[in-house]
Design an enzyme around this catalytic site. Structure first.
Site, mmCIF file in Angstrom:
data_model
loop_
_atom_site.group_PDB
_atom_site.id
_atom_site.type_symbol
_atom_site.label_atom_id
_atom_site.label_comp_id
_atom_site.label_asym_id
_atom_site.label_seq_id
_atom_site.Cartn_x
_atom_site.Cartn_y
_atom_site.Cartn_z
ATOM 1 N N ASP A 206 -0.972 37.875 -12.296
ATOM 2 C CA ASP A 206 -1.930 37.042 -11.567
ATOM 3 C C ASP A 206 -3.355 37.251 -12.064
ATOM 4 O O ASP A 206 -3.884 38.367 -12.011
ATOM 5 C CB ASP A 206 -1.848 37.353 -10.072
ATOM 6 C CG ASP A 206 -2.667 36.377 -9.239
ATOM 7 O OD1 ASP A 206 -2.594 35.169 -9.496
ATOM 8 O OD2 ASP A 206 -3.390 36.839 -8.332
ATOM 9 N N LYS B 285 4.244 38.931 -3.022
ATOM 10 C CA LYS B 285 2.852 38.758 -3.405
ATOM 11 C C LYS B 285 2.006 39.910 -2.868
ATOM 12 O O LYS B 285 2.520 40.833 -2.226
ATOM 13 C CB LYS B 285 2.348 37.392 -2.916
ATOM 14 C CG LYS B 285 3.110 36.220 -3.567
ATOM 15 C CD LYS B 285 2.621 34.883 -3.078
ATOM 16 C CE LYS B 285 1.229 34.548 -3.572
ATOM 17 N NZ LYS B 285 1.202 34.366 -5.041
ATOM 18 N N GLU C 30 4.631 39.782 -7.846
ATOM 19 C CA GLU C 30 3.298 39.499 -8.378
ATOM 20 C C GLU C 30 2.531 40.800 -8.560
ATOM 21 O O GLU C 30 2.531 41.658 -7.670
ATOM 22 C CB GLU C 30 2.538 38.589 -7.416
ATOM 23 C CG GLU C 30 1.106 38.313 -7.808
ATOM 24 C CD GLU C 30 0.351 37.570 -6.719
ATOM 25 O OE1 GLU C 30 0.469 36.343 -6.674
ATOM 26 O OE2 GLU C 30 -0.332 38.239 -5.910
ATOM 27 N N LYS D 191 2.404 24.925 -3.582
ATOM 28 C CA LYS D 191 1.168 24.291 -3.129
ATOM 29 C C LYS D 191 1.342 22.778 -3.213
ATOM 30 O O LYS D 191 0.765 22.090 -4.064
ATOM 31 C CB LYS D 191 -0.009 24.770 -3.963
ATOM 32 C CG LYS D 191 -0.289 26.264 -3.812
ATOM 33 C CD LYS D 191 -1.406 26.726 -4.719
ATOM 34 C CE LYS D 191 -1.639 28.225 -4.581
ATOM 35 N NZ LYS D 191 -2.691 28.711 -5.502
ATOM 36 N N ARG E 102 0.819 -1.214 0.000
ATOM 37 C CA ARG E 102 0.000 0.000 0.000
ATOM 38 C C ARG E 102 0.851 1.261 0.000
ATOM 39 O O ARG E 102 0.549 2.226 -0.721
ATOM 40 C CB ARG E 102 -0.957 -0.016 1.198
ATOM 41 C CG ARG E 102 -1.880 1.198 1.316
ATOM 42 C CD ARG E 102 -2.484 1.652 0.007
ATOM 43 N NE ARG E 102 -3.102 0.589 -0.767
ATOM 44 C CZ ARG E 102 -3.358 0.649 -2.059
ATOM 45 N NH1 ARG E 102 -3.000 1.732 -2.761
ATOM 46 N NH2 ARG E 102 -3.920 -0.347 -2.689
#
Length: 297
Positions: A236, A180, A210, A148, A113
């Site tokens: 963005d 950002k 960004e 992410k 597994r």
């Protein structure tokens, strides 16, 4: 549309050092073994029985994470033997044999597994990446991932992106500067943020900013790109017309990265605007698995 998983060439990939992979695989095995080990196999299979199993693709896709999968068995028993038919980066069709593992059946079943979880997930990342790479073929754009990622699996997931023909964005907070919207809000705007970077960041560190609007882009180019401080600008969630206008305005003075809601259907039109990079978080955090089975031989 051509299926990228069966037509693409196999990339030449350097395997991750085992010292990076082993802690992840060991933690997964410890989680699965719990406090008493594999009760089912211990109760049903003779201890001295040996055999072979094959990792077999159930779907079309791109292989990734095979070294980690095979390590699950080697950590349980260093004496297992493995034969790799399709290494990381290889395209597979349903029914294709990826690898064969031979050894004590107790080991083969106990590690099954964990091995399949790693191989299926990471091959899913590579397959999703390959789909976007195929969608932008013939343009200047490269497909890249983001931060992410699944906690603890970043190195493996980013390697899977490379196996799918994509490129890696930064690996962590310490290997590049990415300013950002929240940084700009708390810093007080683009000018003070860039002033802080100029005062604190070394010359070998890449800097990306960004922006959400063309007005912000013009400001970044004027005070950041032209003086040589900013290397990349992330556009963005801009529409195709805005992206094309941004490409024309920048005129190769820095790299341009498009980001936001990128799919297999939208990647091509985005790439045709002339951007250099297209980033997608879902190829690591939400890619469907590639179905891989373990067949008795």
């Amino acid at each position: 549309m051509t299926d990228p998983t069966t037509a693409r060439p196999t990339p030449v990939l350097d395997p991750l050092p085992e010292i990076l992979v082993a802690p992840v695989v060991r933690a997964a095995l410890l989680e699965d073994l719990g406090h008493a080990g594999d009760l089912t196999t211990a109760a049903t299979v003779p201890r001295d029985l040996t055999g072979s199993v094959a990792l077999v693709a159930r779907d079309a896709g791109v292989v990734a994470g095979l070294p980690a999968a095979l390590l699950a068995w080697r950590l349980l028993d260093p004496g297992v033997e493995t034969r790799v038919a399709r290494p990381d980066g290889s395209p597979v069709a349903p029914g294709d044999e990826i690898a064969v593992v031979t050894g004590a059946v107790h080991t083969l079943l106990t590690g099954e597994r964990v091995a399949l979880n790693l191989l299926s997930h990471l091959s899913g990342v590579a397959t999703a990446t390959a789909g976007l790479v195929e969608a932008v073929a013939g343009t200047r754009a490269s497909i890249c991932c983001t931060r992410k990622t699944t906690p603890g699996l970043r190195a493996l997931e980013k390697a899977a992106v490379r196996a799918g023909g994509g490129a890696n964005h930064r690996f962590g907070l310490d290997d590049a500067v990415l300013v950002k919207d929240n940084h700009l809000a708390f810093a007080g705007g683009i000018a003070p943020a860039l002033a802080g970077i100029r005062a604190r960041v070394g010359h070998l560190v890449k800097v990306e900013v960004e922006v959400d609007t063309l007005e912000q882009l013009r400001e970044v180019v004027e005070i950041g790109v032209e003086p040589g401080l900013v290397d990349v600008v992330m556009l963005d969630n801009m529409g195709l017309e805005e992206l094309a206008e941004a490409v024309a305005f920048v005129d190769r003075r820095c790299l341009l990265e498009a980001s936001g809601r990128v799919t297999r259907e939208t990647a091509g039109p985005i790439a045709e605007t002339g951007v250099d990079l297209i980033s997608a978080g879902w190829i690591t955090h939400s890619a469907p698995i590639l179905d891989v089975g373990l067949d008795h031989r």
